[in-house]
Design a protein around this motif. Structure first.
Motif: not given
Length: 556
Positions: A314-339
């Protein structure tokens, strides 16, 4: 929500922050989406959405947008029992029982009834939890026709599983599930018994939520992962020509030969989104996953995953304010998308996006709450965008059909921002002011006001603020122009790029909404007998003798 304090409790819980896996705060992305009055069980969190122009607040039957794929849709409910596990949420040693719905491309739908959004006993319990009076709301009829044969023209069907928010019913994923089915997928929506608010079994037996509201999210996810793996096993039973239904309810004709067990994906909303990577870690049969705005819990966010994954926030949620998303993103080694879905809020990703906006009164949601909780994007548009991008993701990863939609921002879908693109952050709203020149009686609409005095563009009087408009075009908006006639010094606000014959286009002020959304205000245009125009939020045009039309809508 019988009393005002219950409504306040619901909305405060929705906006509350919950601790992320690293201790930082993130949006309520794992909280339940059920009313706080639901028998004292799972913590409640309602939310709301934008209302199409002319939508009634005292609805009859609520509706969901029709599926958009080329196939008609069939559905069937199956009753499954896992005799190798006991139910974690009830005392004793009762075997784990589940209800699932299968959604698939179908034929001969005219001879099979359309399925309800919830079966009768579950529907009554659902409405009772919301304290909605009898006969004031009729829940939707879905696009799925019960038990109809599989359309063999769709070929082998990739499988997509769905996990819903904590305390929610599998029905809340219907709008997305039936659309994927209409595009040629077998979609399986899961109810997690005694976690969900209500689950109806054959014969009218109703099992309600008994899971303690303080249950750690990691334990809830573990139970759902076990449910998911069991359901995949039962799909394999069907694919081999057998029927796993406890009551021997018939499986749709043609289904066993249509299931493609080699192509399985999964998506979830809210807490269900956190279930997806945990299930993928536990079961290699799941080849691609998507999380719709759910915070991650437990160790899975910090474990490497080498399969494709879609984050859709949603508009007010992303890797900048959710550390769990930031951590998860760094551990994705397949194709990844963040919309990011601009203008959306957390509950935009389930069917309440459509339902609450059609019946805010019965659901006890004020216009302000609708905007605060569900954002400003129109409901049908929000659902359309989720359908389009989910289908693009699973088409790419399960069908290996590459399209341009996931390559970057699309001019056709400006509300969907890519996390690494300049358009990731939504434009701030622009205040729209009205100024007045008593020397000639002219009103001027502007977004430019002096910070040191009350003048605007040289006009001596600031006559008021009309609301807010968008600085950038998003779906459902059109440009608002300001035009000028030097013959009489009149300024005209219009959506006509040709200025309705005025000789000078003075500037483009921004973008206004074409349909009303909760909390928005209509902009009217009036004029006096001297030919001077004025834009106003007053339907009577503040005493101007002529109302020249309604331009559109501004945010408050």
């Amino acid at each position: 929500m019988k009393h005002a304090k219950h409504a306040r409790r619901n909305h405060s819980r929705l906006r509350a922050r919950v601790a992320g896996t690293t201790g930082t705060l993130a949006v309520v992305l794992g909280a339940g989406i059920v009313p706080a009055t639901a028998a004292g069980k799972t913590a409640g969190t309602p939310t709301a959405k934008a209302v199409p122009l002319g939508a009634a607040n005292a609805p009859g039957e609520l509706t969901l947008p029709a599926p958009t794929g080329p196939y008609r849709v069939g559905t069937v409910d199956l009753h499954l029992r896992d005799t190798t596990r006991t139910d974690p949420w009830v005392p004793g040693n009762k075997p784990r029982e589940l209800m699932i719905s299968l959604w698939y491309p179908a034929t001969d739908t005219a001879h099979h009834p359309a399925a309800p959004w919830l079966q009768s006993a579950a529907a009554a319990h659902f409405l009772g939890n919301w304290q909605i009076p009898p006969n004031s709301v009729t829940l939707p009829t879905t696009a799925g026709h019960t038990g109809t044969p599989v359309d063999h023209k769709a070929g082998k069907l990739p499988v997509v599983l769905y996990s819903t928010g904590r305390g929610s019913d599998r029905a809340t994923g219907t709008a997305l599930a039936e659309d994927l089915a209409s595009r040629g997928y077998l979609v399986v929506t899961l109810d997690d018994t005694h976690d969900d608010s209500e689950v109806q079994f054959p014969g009218g037996r109703l099992e309600v939520g008994t899971m303690p509201p303080t249950t750690p999210a990691s334990r809830v996810i573990a139970a759902r992962v076990a449910d998911t793996r069991f359901v995949i096993d039962q799909l394999n039973v069907i694919a081999h020509g057998h029927n796993p239904d406890v009551d021997h309810a018939p499986v749709p004709h043609g289904l066993s030969g249509a299931i493609d067990m080699g192509r399985i994906g999964m998506f979830g909303a809210s807490l269900g989104g956190a279930v997806v990577p945990a299930a993928m870690q536990a079961d290699s049969r799941i080849g691609a996953g998507a999380n719709l705005d759910g915070q991650f819990f437990g160790p899975e966010a910090a474990r490497d995953l080498n399969r494709p994954f879609l984050l859709f926030s949603s508009q007010n949620h992303d890797r900048n304010d959710d550390s769990s998303w930031a951590t998860f993103w760094e551990h994705l080694h397949g194709e990844r998308f963040d919309l990011k879905l601009l203008g959306a809020q957390h509950v935009s990703f389930i069917d309440y996006e459509a339902l609450w906006s059609q019946a805010p009164g019965p659901f006890k949601l004020s216009p302000t709450q609708l905007v605060q909780d569900l954002g400003t994007i129109a409901p049908d548009r929000a659902i359309e965008l989720q359908r389009v991008y989910l289908a693009a993701f699973f088409d790419k990863e399960l069908r290996h059909q590459h399209g341009p939609l996931l390559d970057g921002p699309s001019p056709n879908y400006p509300e969907v921002a890519f996390a690494d693109s300049p358009d990731h952050q939504p434009p701030p709203p622009t205040a729209l002011y009205r100024c007045y020149n008593p020397a000639n009686g002219d009103h001027l609409t502007t977004t430019v006001v002096s910070t040191t005095n009350t003048s605007c563009e040289g006009y001596p009087n600031l006559d008021g603020r009309l609301g807010h408009i968008s600085a950038r075009q998003v779906a459902g908006t059109i440009p608002l122009y300001r035009c000028y006639n030097p013959a009489n010094g009149d300024h005209l606000d219009t959506t006509d790029p040709n200025c309705e014959g005025y000789p000078h286009k003075d500037e483009r002020l921004g973008y206004i909404y074409t349909t009303q959304i909760p909390g928005s205000v209509p902009l009217y245009r009036g004029y006096d007998n001297n030919g001077h125009h004025m834009t106003s939020t007053d339907p009577n045009c503040e005493g101007y003798p002529h109302k020249d039309g309604r331009l559109g809508y501004a945010l408050p």
